[in-house]
Design a protein around this motif. Structure first.
Motif, PDB file in Angstrom:
ATOM      1  N   ARG A  31       0.852  -1.181   0.000  1.00  0.00           N
ATOM      2  CA  ARG A  31       0.000   0.000   0.000  1.00  0.00           C
ATOM      3  C   ARG A  31       0.892   1.237   0.000  1.00  0.00           C
ATOM      4  O   ARG A  31       1.960   1.247   0.607  1.00  0.00           O
ATOM      5  N   TRP A  71      -7.403   1.539  -6.382  1.00  0.00           N
ATOM      6  CA  TRP A  71      -8.338   1.986  -5.351  1.00  0.00           C
ATOM      7  C   TRP A  71      -7.598   2.675  -4.196  1.00  0.00           C
ATOM      8  O   TRP A  71      -6.434   2.431  -3.950  1.00  0.00           O
ATOM      9  N   TRP A  73      -8.066   3.900   0.063  1.00  0.00           N
ATOM     10  CA  TRP A  73      -8.724   3.572   1.322  1.00  0.00           C
ATOM     11  C   TRP A  73      -8.400   4.675   2.317  1.00  0.00           C
ATOM     12  O   TRP A  73      -7.251   5.125   2.414  1.00  0.00           O
ATOM     13  N   ASP A  78     -12.730   4.510   7.204  1.00  0.00           N
ATOM     14  CA  ASP A  78     -12.916   3.123   6.739  1.00  0.00           C
ATOM     15  C   ASP A  78     -13.730   3.076   5.449  1.00  0.00           C
ATOM     16  O   ASP A  78     -14.667   2.296   5.315  1.00  0.00           O
ATOM     17  N   GLU A  79     -13.357   3.936   4.502  1.00  0.00           N
ATOM     18  CA  GLU A  79     -14.064   4.012   3.227  1.00  0.00           C
ATOM     19  C   GLU A  79     -13.125   3.750   2.057  1.00  0.00           C
ATOM     20  O   GLU A  79     -12.002   4.262   2.022  1.00  0.00           O
ATOM     21  N   LEU A  80     -13.620   2.987   1.117  1.00  0.00           N
ATOM     22  CA  LEU A  80     -12.963   2.747  -0.161  1.00  0.00           C
ATOM     23  C   LEU A  80     -13.450   3.813  -1.128  1.00  0.00           C
ATOM     24  O   LEU A  80     -14.635   4.163  -1.121  1.00  0.00           O
TER      25      LEU A  80
END
Length: 116
Positions: A31, A71, A73, A78-80
């Motif tokens: 990440r 994507w 994060w 806690d959202e994509l």
């Protein structure tokens, strides 16, 4: 708003998890900190360095550093979500294994991940 945690010009810190590299460890997936470019290992990795970086620095947004994934994060919400294109490179080298790096990957890596 997640945009406050994104600097599209920040370059990645390297091809692998900076913290795992420093200790000779290995990772499952990578990440990228969207604010400073720090590369850390994912929450499915042994050490969860991306999350630790977010906790230590307040840099709450990451993007996948895996080939073909773009994507984002937000650890704070806690959202994509979808975000802007970040500075190149946007993924680790294609010949780098996931998990990896291959030369440090123990034969029982799956058992180690299940045991944590």
């Amino acid at each position: 708003m997640s945009d406050q945690f994104i600097d599209p010009t920040a370059k990645p810190s390297g091809p692998g998890c900076a913290d795992c590299e420093a200790t000779g460890s290995w990772w499952f997936h990578l990440r990228r900190c969207a604010e400073c470019g720090h590369i850390g290992c994912c929450d499915d990795s042994l050490h969860r360095h991306a999350r630790a970086h977010a906790a230590e620095t307040g840099h709450l947004v990451i993007q996948s550093y895996e080939p073909g994934e773009d994507w984002f994060w937000n650890f704070g919400t806690d959202e994509l979500f979808a975000g802007p294109t970040l500075a190149e490179p946007t993924e680790h080298p294609g010949d780098q294994t996931a998990p990896g790096p291959q030369d440090r990957l123990p034969a029982d890596w799956q058992d180690q991940l299940r045991a944590r």
